[in-house]
Write a protein that holds these residues in place. Sequence first.
Motif, PDB file in Angstrom:
ATOM      1  N   ASN A   1       0.827  -1.212   0.000  1.00 56.01           N
ATOM      2  CA  ASN A   1       0.000   0.000   0.000  1.00 56.01           C
ATOM      3  C   ASN A   1       0.863   1.266   0.000  1.00 56.01           C
ATOM      4  O   ASN A   1       0.542   2.246   0.667  1.00 56.01           O
ATOM      5  CB  ASN A   1      -0.942   0.017   1.208  1.00 56.01           C
ATOM      6  CG  ASN A   1      -2.085   0.999   1.019  1.00 56.01           C
ATOM      7  OD1 ASN A   1      -2.412   1.375  -0.098  1.00 56.01           O
ATOM      8  ND2 ASN A   1      -2.686   1.417   2.110  1.00 56.01           N
ATOM      9  N   ARG A   2       1.965   1.231  -0.749  1.00 55.57           N
ATOM     10  CA  ARG A   2       2.852   2.395  -0.834  1.00 55.57           C
ATOM     11  C   ARG A   2       2.439   3.232  -2.040  1.00 55.57           C
ATOM     12  O   ARG A   2       2.842   2.966  -3.172  1.00 55.57           O
ATOM     13  CB  ARG A   2       4.306   1.947  -0.926  1.00 55.57           C
ATOM     14  CG  ARG A   2       4.758   1.255   0.345  1.00 55.57           C
ATOM     15  CD  ARG A   2       6.217   0.873   0.304  1.00 55.57           C
ATOM     16  NE  ARG A   2       6.660   0.368   1.600  1.00 55.57           N
ATOM     17  CZ  ARG A   2       7.893  -0.040   1.859  1.00 55.57           C
ATOM     18  NH1 ARG A   2       8.811  -0.025   0.905  1.00 55.57           N
ATOM     19  NH2 ARG A   2       8.217  -0.477   3.057  1.00 55.57           N
ATOM     20  N   ARG A   3       1.633   4.221  -1.779  1.00 58.21           N
ATOM     21  CA  ARG A   3       0.971   4.986  -2.821  1.00 58.21           C
ATOM     22  C   ARG A   3       1.965   5.719  -3.735  1.00 58.21           C
ATOM     23  O   ARG A   3       1.931   5.557  -4.959  1.00 58.21           O
ATOM     24  CB  ARG A   3       0.027   5.999  -2.169  1.00 58.21           C
ATOM     25  CG  ARG A   3      -0.744   6.874  -3.141  1.00 58.21           C
ATOM     26  CD  ARG A   3      -1.475   7.966  -2.390  1.00 58.21           C
ATOM     27  NE  ARG A   3      -2.414   7.407  -1.447  1.00 58.21           N
ATOM     28  CZ  ARG A   3      -3.702   7.218  -1.710  1.00 58.21           C
ATOM     29  NH1 ARG A   3      -4.187   7.560  -2.883  1.00 58.21           N
ATOM     30  NH2 ARG A   3      -4.506   6.708  -0.801  1.00 58.21           N
ATOM     31  N   GLU A   4       2.844   6.548  -3.137  1.00 57.32           N
ATOM     32  CA  GLU A   4       3.752   7.363  -3.959  1.00 57.32           C
ATOM     33  C   GLU A   4       4.717   6.494  -4.749  1.00 57.32           C
ATOM     34  O   GLU A   4       4.994   6.752  -5.933  1.00 57.32           O
ATOM     35  CB  GLU A   4       4.525   8.338  -3.076  1.00 57.32           C
ATOM     36  CG  GLU A   4       3.651   9.358  -2.358  1.00 57.32           C
ATOM     37  CD  GLU A   4       3.133   8.825  -1.047  1.00 57.32           C
ATOM     38  OE1 GLU A   4       3.411   7.643  -0.755  1.00 57.32           O
ATOM     39  OE2 GLU A   4       2.456   9.567  -0.326  1.00 57.32           O
ATOM     40  N   LEU A   5       5.235   5.449  -4.103  1.00 61.12           N
ATOM     41  CA  LEU A   5       6.189   4.570  -4.771  1.00 61.12           C
ATOM     42  C   LEU A   5       5.539   3.861  -5.959  1.00 61.12           C
ATOM     43  O   LEU A   5       6.101   3.781  -7.052  1.00 61.12           O
ATOM     44  CB  LEU A   5       6.718   3.554  -3.758  1.00 61.12           C
ATOM     45  CG  LEU A   5       8.064   2.905  -4.040  1.00 61.12           C
ATOM     46  CD1 LEU A   5       9.140   3.956  -4.205  1.00 61.12           C
ATOM     47  CD2 LEU A   5       8.426   1.949  -2.913  1.00 61.12           C
ATOM     48  N   ALA A   6       4.332   3.362  -5.735  1.00 59.86           N
ATOM     49  CA  ALA A   6       3.624   2.667  -6.805  1.00 59.86           C
ATOM     50  C   ALA A   6       3.302   3.612  -7.964  1.00 59.86           C
ATOM     51  O   ALA A   6       3.354   3.220  -9.139  1.00 59.86           O
ATOM     52  CB  ALA A   6       2.344   2.041  -6.266  1.00 59.86           C
ATOM     53  N   GLU A   7       2.996   4.848  -7.656  1.00 55.89           N
ATOM     54  CA  GLU A   7       2.673   5.813  -8.702  1.00 55.89           C
ATOM     55  C   GLU A   7       3.883   6.064  -9.609  1.00 55.89           C
ATOM     56  O   GLU A   7       3.761   6.127 -10.835  1.00 55.89           O
ATOM     57  CB  GLU A   7       2.218   7.125  -8.066  1.00 55.89           C
ATOM     58  CG  GLU A   7       1.803   8.184  -9.062  1.00 55.89           C
ATOM     59  CD  GLU A   7       1.307   9.448  -8.380  1.00 55.89           C
ATOM     60  OE1 GLU A   7       1.092  10.441  -9.090  1.00 55.89           O
ATOM     61  OE2 GLU A   7       1.144   9.423  -7.140  1.00 55.89           O
ATOM     62  N   ILE A   8       5.069   6.195  -8.990  1.00 56.64           N
ATOM     63  CA  ILE A   8       6.291   6.417  -9.775  1.00 56.64           C
ATOM     64  C   ILE A   8       6.582   5.213 -10.655  1.00 56.64           C
ATOM     65  O   ILE A   8       6.927   5.350 -11.838  1.00 56.64           O
ATOM     66  CB  ILE A   8       7.468   6.701  -8.829  1.00 56.64           C
ATOM     67  CG1 ILE A   8       7.242   8.020  -8.080  1.00 56.64           C
ATOM     68  CG2 ILE A   8       8.784   6.740  -9.590  1.00 56.64           C
ATOM     69  CD1 ILE A   8       8.222   8.265  -6.959  1.00 56.64           C
ATOM     70  N   ILE A   9       6.438   4.017 -10.091  1.00 53.85           N
ATOM     71  CA  ILE A   9       6.769   2.806 -10.845  1.00 53.85           C
ATOM     72  C   ILE A   9       5.747   2.577 -11.953  1.00 53.85           C
ATOM     73  O   ILE A   9       6.108   2.173 -13.068  1.00 53.85           O
ATOM     74  CB  ILE A   9       6.848   1.601  -9.885  1.00 53.85           C
ATOM     75  CG1 ILE A   9       7.964   1.833  -8.857  1.00 53.85           C
ATOM     76  CG2 ILE A   9       7.109   0.315 -10.648  1.00 53.85           C
ATOM     77  CD1 ILE A   9       7.983   0.819  -7.742  1.00 53.85           C
TER      78      ILE A   9
END
Length: 1503
Positions: free
Chosen positions: A634-642
């Motif tokens: 549930n790591r929102r910012e990290l997932a968005e970048i990837i």
Amino acid sequence: MEPSALKAGSMQEDGFGVQPRRVADLGRVPSLQRSSSSLCRGRSRRSQYAFSSCEKQENLSSWIPENIKKKECMYFVESSKLSDAGKVVCECGYTREQHLEEAIRPQAFQGNEWDPKKHVQEMPTDAFGDIVFTGLSQKVGKYVRLSQDTPSSVTYQLMTQHWGLDVPNLLISVTGGAKDFNMKPRLKSVFRRGLVKVAQTTGAWIITGGSHTGVMKQVGEAVRDFSLSSSCSEGEVVTIGIATWGTVHNREGLVHPLGGFPAEYIMDEEGQGHLTCLDSNHSHFILVDDGTHGRYGVEIPLRSKLEKFISEQTKERGGVAIKIPIVCVVLEGGPGTLHTIYNAITHGTPCVVVEGSGRVADVIAQVAGLPISEITIALIQQKLAVFFQEMFETFTEGTIVEWTKKIQDIVRRRQLLTIFREGKDGQQDVDVAILQALLKASRSHDHFGHENWDHQLKLAVAWNRVDIARSEIFTDERQWKPSELHPMMTAALISNKPEFVKLFLENGLRLKEFVTWDTLLYLYKNLDPSCLFHCKLQKVLAEEPERVACAPALPAVQMHHVAQVLRELLGDSTQLLYPRPRSSDRPRLLLPVPHIKLNVQGVSLRSLYKRSSGQVAFTMDPVRDLLIWAIVQNRRELAEIIWAQSQDCIAAALACSKILKELSKEEEDTDSSEEMLALADQYELRAIGVFTECYRKDEERAQKLLTRVSEAWGKTTCLQLALEAKDMKFVSHGGIQAFLTKVWWGQLSVDNGLWRVILCMLAFPLLTTGLISFRDRRLQAVRGLARVRAFFNAPVVIFHLNILSYFSFLCLFAYVLMVDFQPSPSWCERLIYLWLFSLVCEELRQLLYDPDECGLVKMALLYFSDFWNKLDIAAILLFTAGLTLRLIPGLLYPGRIVLSLDFIMFCLRLMHIFTISKTLGPKIIIVKRMMKDVFFFLFLLAVWVVSFGVAKQAILIHNESRVDWIFRGVVYQSYLTIFGQMPAYIDGVNFSLDQCSPNGTDPYKPKCPESDATRHRPIFPEWLTVILLCLYLLFTNILLLNLLIAMFNYTFQQVQEHTDQIWKFQRHDLIEEYQGRPPAPPPFILLSHLHLFIKRVILKIPAKRHKQLKNKLEKNEEAALLSWEIYLKENYLQNQQYQQKQRTEQKIHDISNRVDTMVDLLEMDRLKGSGSMEQRLASLERQVAQTARALHWVVKTLRDSGFSSDEGAPSLASQPSSEGQDPELDSRQKAEDLGDAHHVNARHLLYPNSPIVRFPVPNEKVPWETEFLIYDPPFYSAERKDKDLVDPVGNALDPLSGITYNAVDGPTDRRSFHGSYAVQDGFPLNPMGRTGLRGRGALCCFGPNHTLQPVVTRWRRNQDGAICWRSIKKVLEVLVVKHDLAEHWALPGGSREPGETLPRKLKQVLQREFWPSFENLLLQGTEVYKGYVDDPRNTDNAWIETVAVSVHFPDQSDVELKRLNSHLHACDPGMSVRWQVVDKRISLYANHKAILQKVATLFGAYY
């Protein structure tokens, strides 16, 4: 110490202290590793080490008294001084009443005078626990009273394990004035904001003196302002106050032998006297006790040792291990603060001095930009007169000389000194200055090349300061290779630092090279233990069939374990993303990475990227792998970048939506579950956004994306993922619905009217006409069987044929039940049996249809998950039961009843057919939702019906034994009462014995209620039954029925808003069903089933899914399609950014930022302008003074009628350096060193390996010719084991009278390379000047001590044997040695025994048989230096002179080089030897570096 201050040397002024040389408690504490995650943080249900508050207090109450002690005076000795209250006190400062009983006994004291070492004893501490400041904030802090001799390891264990503090990423020691002082409001604001920001963003500890005065008060108020303006989620700033227990006012309230939980502390500044109060804004207090009262500075040694100990610990987080850096921040201050700064700089601790805060800080800031030669005694005296006006008269000449010497030494190490000038030189924030100071200090450390940059990047990642990394590390000065960023990328991912991930991607890191099998495995092994996915993974490991029964530990995580959990989350429609590897198939890695030590849990992260052999095992889609890893946590910012880096982005977004929705179902924490659902909706919207861009560009290619088989996502399709995730918004998209409509019409044109289709179904010869149009032009042109086949294979035609067939079946079924149900089946009934058999065959075909080869079990589960399939099976089974009964002669009628009920179920099946209708479909959905409301309503209704019915039955009827009539009276009549059918006799009005049976014997009449046998009147309480009836009708008719209506209304409104989406979503299932259904309707479908049976069973032809819903593309076509999707994804992201910028709130925010920036720039320009003007005026004054002196000399010369003079013409003053610059070890520093033409190391105040302190000697007083009247250095000659080889100890002249200087004195050569030296009072004088110490120190003899330094070098070569080059110069390697206890490496030289050629140190690493050969090499070598060595062991009367000889091996095949390497062996186990690359950052002693630089210059090599 400041004589005017009662608190001189108090808790803050000398807070850094002198580094202890012998500390027994520097045992290394195991470093703590902590993971960070935004999911389920702090959840008690999965915490393995969760303790209740009471358990923690009990643990603390038992551990602290056992391990932490206090100090008590055990002998009362009356002091000549009285207390503030006029009472008699002991030498320790406490009154008689404050001593223990045994301490005040007359016979207790033994000895002549009070000695703290003898008369103070340790005992378990009695003050610890939680502290609350009465009347102030309710924040609870921690405190402990401990002995000054407490080991640092114990204190550190208390802080990290029992107080629960996270291991810091940075240690900030704030020192300065102990008294209150004034700061400019703007500077105060900048300091407070910056200090708290650096602590909060980096996870630092701030250490102060803990009292409510001076700089400690400033720090406390900064923390207070932060806590008032921030939210709880930002975390608490750890502020640790280390104060003296004996100087704390009102400390009696802190004494609790069993611990204060909490202890209340009262701040009383008015009545504190010469004591101090604790600051209420600190979070933790360490109160140092030495058994005395009122004596300041007791905490300084313990604080120094504790800070040193903490800085030696290793912080491991996210795969990166760093030693905890420490920085000293200085505000204001007096003599004690100067001593603190000097000790910090001496021990390599960077210092940040805040200019404008006053006194010492301003003195250092004023001279920091000057060359050392210009920092004179007169200048320091001038500055002290300005900044120490009140106490300047108390400064003696010796004090000013000492200050000058210390300030010179401080400024000389500019790489450790940072001056913060608010508003000048681009400095705006204290936090940036602090972090820049640490990076600048790390650059000066002895790392070379990329190791130094790696170290700085490790610090930036640990601090989570991407701004510092951008401005200080990722510059043009350093070009990073992508592989060098891999370890840091892993650390940033594990530590959840998305900004660093973005930074690494911007700087060339390629995910395809980064994400390998082992890297991915390492990431999954470092999942947050509180993460839900981690718990599911542990369950899979616990159920691992290969697990050995006797092994208590779980098996190691493998990727096929991860794949099992992911398939559970993604659904059975996907295949395993990571297949189970075969025993012979173990992917290994071979990747070069920077030489960097990154240890985590005993595993080297660097070893993760490097293996001895094998091939790199990259995954199929590295972006997918990282995206999944981020999403499951549930790591929102990290997932968005990837996700922004992904290529199959629509499928990735839908898969993320599916995973998050599945995790949210099992998540117990409501907030986390809502976060997951919100994030799932975001990814669904992203999928819609990208698909919309694609659909606008090209409808056909966009629809290909829907049905393309994605190998990366388990051979599923985007459409299938959306259906699994129940992403109704995506499925209801116009483009997807258009695609489904196209599938629904098959090869027919969508423009055909439904009436035309039905007409052609009834009269198929019409197909030969142009009544029906086809999409395919070839079919449109053909008039024949192909058109008929295309027409009847269209799902819309199949559907309507099945409707006609089903209606015919129901009509025939109803006819048989009502008209033609004979004892023996008629032909109509037999036709029904055949018809039903065809339906059974079709259901079996749907059950066994497995084009994806999922297996019978999973297909069965999938089949029975559909409600309509369950209804079909129930109807068929009920028909079978009715048919069985019907064929038994005696059960004909029950069979007809069962078949009649079955007819109802077949009629209900019609609702599924109507779901395709845009009008009826949504209404059917509403009805289904309302059915759930009805079931909840019936539960409530049953409570009232049963309660009223039982009460009524019991009141009216006595002992009714007939079960059927009991049911009628309790349930049936009560239920009918709701609809207005009132019991006739409940109120006794219409009571008649003819309507009931008195004894209950008549089976067709109810039993009579309680009545009078004589008068035949009811005797039950009529008023009570009427009241019960009224209440019953009130609650059921009015309350419950209206509640049901309200529930229906709410459901209708709620569903009506999304009815269209729900209908469009469910429409797919019907379309898919009829798209794969045989064209013939029942019962003619049996022919299709027979054909299918022959193909599948006899001919073994496998089933294939229709390409319209699942299409596997060719590689080239798929690559082109994905590239097109990536291009449009970038368009979508750009549009999103543009829309974000166009929002009103964002525009206001941007304008605000720009205004703030402009204001700061204008303020900075104003300050810069004023500062620049001051510098120019000062420079002009110096130039004018020099010009005046030059003119005076010219005039005097002319007056004497000559052109020569004994005086030298003064040179023009050099332009001073602009203030504020913090130069590195560059050309400017070298120029200053040249101007500092005196020995430096030989004048260091602390003599090595001894307690001796030198007399301070500033630069201008070094030459013997310069008058220095107060010069009175101590005398020191160390005793050595080899007494026969050294000169006598002591300053008496008699033992030294036999020494002959400036000549060969027996075996000792006392001649100097610099010529004859002076001898004064029987002692030789150092030819380079004063050192501040007399005697021979730790050297062997008075006068010159000759050494030999062999510099053994060779060319550095790569694996191919070619010489390495750097900056167009060849790279050298030098032979160096190191003792385990030494701090640096050294050249293998030094002193020689009398008559020997080779130094002792060289003999320790060289085997004896090679000694003669090496002597020959020395004779053939080149002398590169001969003369004085600036060594810290030098004194006024003894110094080191050396001869440096270069021995170089230009050829790697040199025989002597091979022999040398073969004979290199450290005889002493504590000695190490190696070849080291020659670099200016080499970890070598300073005087050895100077020699090595000369050798590099000799060979034109890189340095």
